[in-house]
Design a protein around this motif. Sequence first.
Motif, PDB file in Angstrom:
ATOM      1  N   UNK A 159      19.992  79.771  34.768  1.00 29.07           N
ATOM      2  CA  UNK A 159      19.514  79.415  36.043  1.00 29.07           C
ATOM      3  C   UNK A 159      17.928  78.930  36.018  1.00 29.07           C
ATOM      4  N   UNK A 160      17.478  78.077  37.104  1.00 32.52           N
ATOM      5  CA  UNK A 160      16.063  77.699  37.152  1.00 32.52           C
ATOM      6  C   UNK A 160      15.597  78.433  38.352  1.00 32.52           C
ATOM      7  N   UNK A 161      16.237  78.982  39.393  1.00 38.93           N
ATOM      8  CA  UNK A 161      15.630  79.948  40.309  1.00 38.93           C
ATOM      9  C   UNK A 161      15.259  81.285  40.183  1.00 38.93           C
ATOM     10  N   UNK A 162      14.974  81.609  38.815  1.00 36.55           N
ATOM     11  CA  UNK A 162      14.184  82.743  38.420  1.00 36.55           C
ATOM     12  C   UNK A 162      15.067  84.061  38.585  1.00 36.55           C
ATOM     13  N   UNK A 163      16.289  84.054  38.528  1.00 36.26           N
ATOM     14  CA  UNK A 163      17.140  85.219  38.573  1.00 36.26           C
ATOM     15  C   UNK A 163      16.783  86.316  37.323  1.00 36.26           C
ATOM     16  N   UNK A 164      16.446  85.923  36.339  1.00 36.25           N
ATOM     17  CA  UNK A 164      15.910  86.528  35.328  1.00 36.25           C
ATOM     18  C   UNK A 164      15.529  85.772  34.075  1.00 36.25           C
ATOM     19  N   UNK A 165      14.314  85.938  33.538  1.00 35.63           N
ATOM     20  CA  UNK A 165      13.766  85.054  32.405  1.00 35.63           C
ATOM     21  C   UNK A 165      14.659  85.757  31.178  1.00 35.63           C
ATOM     22  N   UNK A 166      14.745  84.832  30.147  1.00 36.05           N
ATOM     23  CA  UNK A 166      14.941  85.302  28.681  1.00 36.05           C
ATOM     24  C   UNK A 166      13.942  86.329  27.959  1.00 36.05           C
ATOM     25  N   UNK A 167      14.216  87.538  27.721  1.00 36.36           N
ATOM     26  CA  UNK A 167      13.204  88.458  27.254  1.00 36.36           C
ATOM     27  C   UNK A 167      12.723  87.695  25.943  1.00 36.36           C
ATOM     28  N   UNK A 168      11.322  88.165  25.573  1.00 34.72           N
ATOM     29  CA  UNK A 168      10.857  87.612  24.423  1.00 34.72           C
ATOM     30  C   UNK A 168      11.785  88.345  23.147  1.00 34.72           C
ATOM     31  N   UNK A 169      11.783  87.623  22.055  1.00 37.99           N
ATOM     32  CA  UNK A 169      12.549  88.278  20.999  1.00 37.99           C
ATOM     33  C   UNK A 169      14.157  88.162  21.147  1.00 37.99           C
ATOM     34  N   UNK A 170      14.743  87.582  22.039  1.00 37.82           N
ATOM     35  CA  UNK A 170      16.059  87.481  22.503  1.00 37.82           C
ATOM     36  C   UNK A 170      16.522  86.236  21.973  1.00 37.82           C
TER      37      UNK A 170
END
Length: 507
Positions: free
Chosen positions: A350-361
């Motif tokens: 998604x582009x609406x900021x539901x959840x960003x991919x965490x660092x290291x994933x």
Amino acid sequence: MADYGMHSAKCLASFHFTRDHVEAVVAKSALIIGSGPVGSTFARLLVGAGIDVTMIDAGGERSSEVGRHLRNETIYQHNPDRFTDVIRSSAMRISVPSSRRSESDSHINPDQDPATNLGASRAARAVGGMGIFWAGATPRTHPVVEHIPFVDGDELSRLYGVAEKLLHTTTSAYEMSVQGRVVTERLNEAGYQVRQLPLAVERLSVDPPRVHWSGPEIILKGGDRNAPSVADDPRFTLLPEHLCTALVHSGRQVTGAVVRDLATGAERTLVADTFVVACGSVLTPQLLWASGIRPDALGRYLCEQTMATCQVALSDDLASRLDDGPNVVEPNLWIPVAEGRPWHAQLHRGIFGYAAVPDGVDRRTVTDLVWFSTCDVRRENAVTFSDRVADPYGLPQPTFHFGANVADRARADDMVTDMAKAATALGKFLPGAEPAFLEAGFALHITGTTRMGADARESVVDPYAKVWGLDNLYLGGGGVIPAGVACNTTLTSMALAVRTAEAIAAG
């Protein structure tokens, strides 16, 4: 009074007027207030019918071409997370209660009850409206669960076809995604019916992966990004940063629109044969209220979707089947509304900021699940407008009065259970991204606030979106949709606008 009726519409932008002057647009003319996908649909079709069109928007131009989607910039092609801040900084929250003053830089509404607010609802003021930010999903409504009354099924299908052509809708742009195929196979094994999500987008290349998202730019070109644009037609005039503060009306006619140039502060009145208001599901009824056009149904029968999301890292057996490389095509999948399953589902990044991919994933293994449920149509769900408190633009401040009934809550709970089932079939939740409801209004799919109908007591416009009691005022946008729907509303709003534009052109 100065009469500029013999000048072409293109010349009008060069004139400067005081409040007392009236500017006449040439014969058989239309003034469109709002330049988003719906306003641009009206512009494309009315200019094509030989009508001179002036289109105004309170926002400024944000791109090199009128209404070009900002996500087409190279920086956003490979990482949609980067685009989230563009949306948040460009769309203002509509109603912020006093209790949230410390966490918001938006205008405060002292009349807003936090318990009945659509707190995440936003409005974008920019040339192209939300069409320069939107996610591009263009599903059709389900003919039974999301039935659109007052439009015959075959006719609605035809209108959808026109709207899909204007948007360059396709289901093939992401079908080469390996992750999409893996997710589809697993969920179909679990009993779902997964399809490619219809999107307003054109695939330009696979390696590197690059697409062109459709905004009003594409609509104004008739669905072909290489075709001439209505924006370059001498019968079309665009006035950015021009705010309509009121419609002037007498008897059964709108006689003018009072417009303020936000750059200079100068006001003038624009005159046309036909007026179209397509400012969105909240700002359209706001303008009518400010103009003293106040049918009993205005702002009522408001529907907004309950929205839930979670984020999943694919299981090891699925992850082992993915592409390995820098140019991975992400999935855009869809589980349509069905009888017995009254919610719409999307699986994508998604582009609406539901959840960003965490660092290291590993981004390749992450899928966002986003589920949307409809609500029952109820008169008491409404947006009202203050005669005492003004919004940042000096217009009546909107206040939401929205709540879920027992059926809405039960439907939403069933939806989240269904989403969790799909998620666990795919893998494990990322920490902190377990299934959760998003803040009310996050879907930005409000319907019903200027609803069409056959009874002036229960609707704002007739089945062709003409305002009851006025012969030359038409409305467009999600507010016209008279039903609660679970799918994205842009395509349906445009389909109804096609019908209205055809009626205007036919006289």
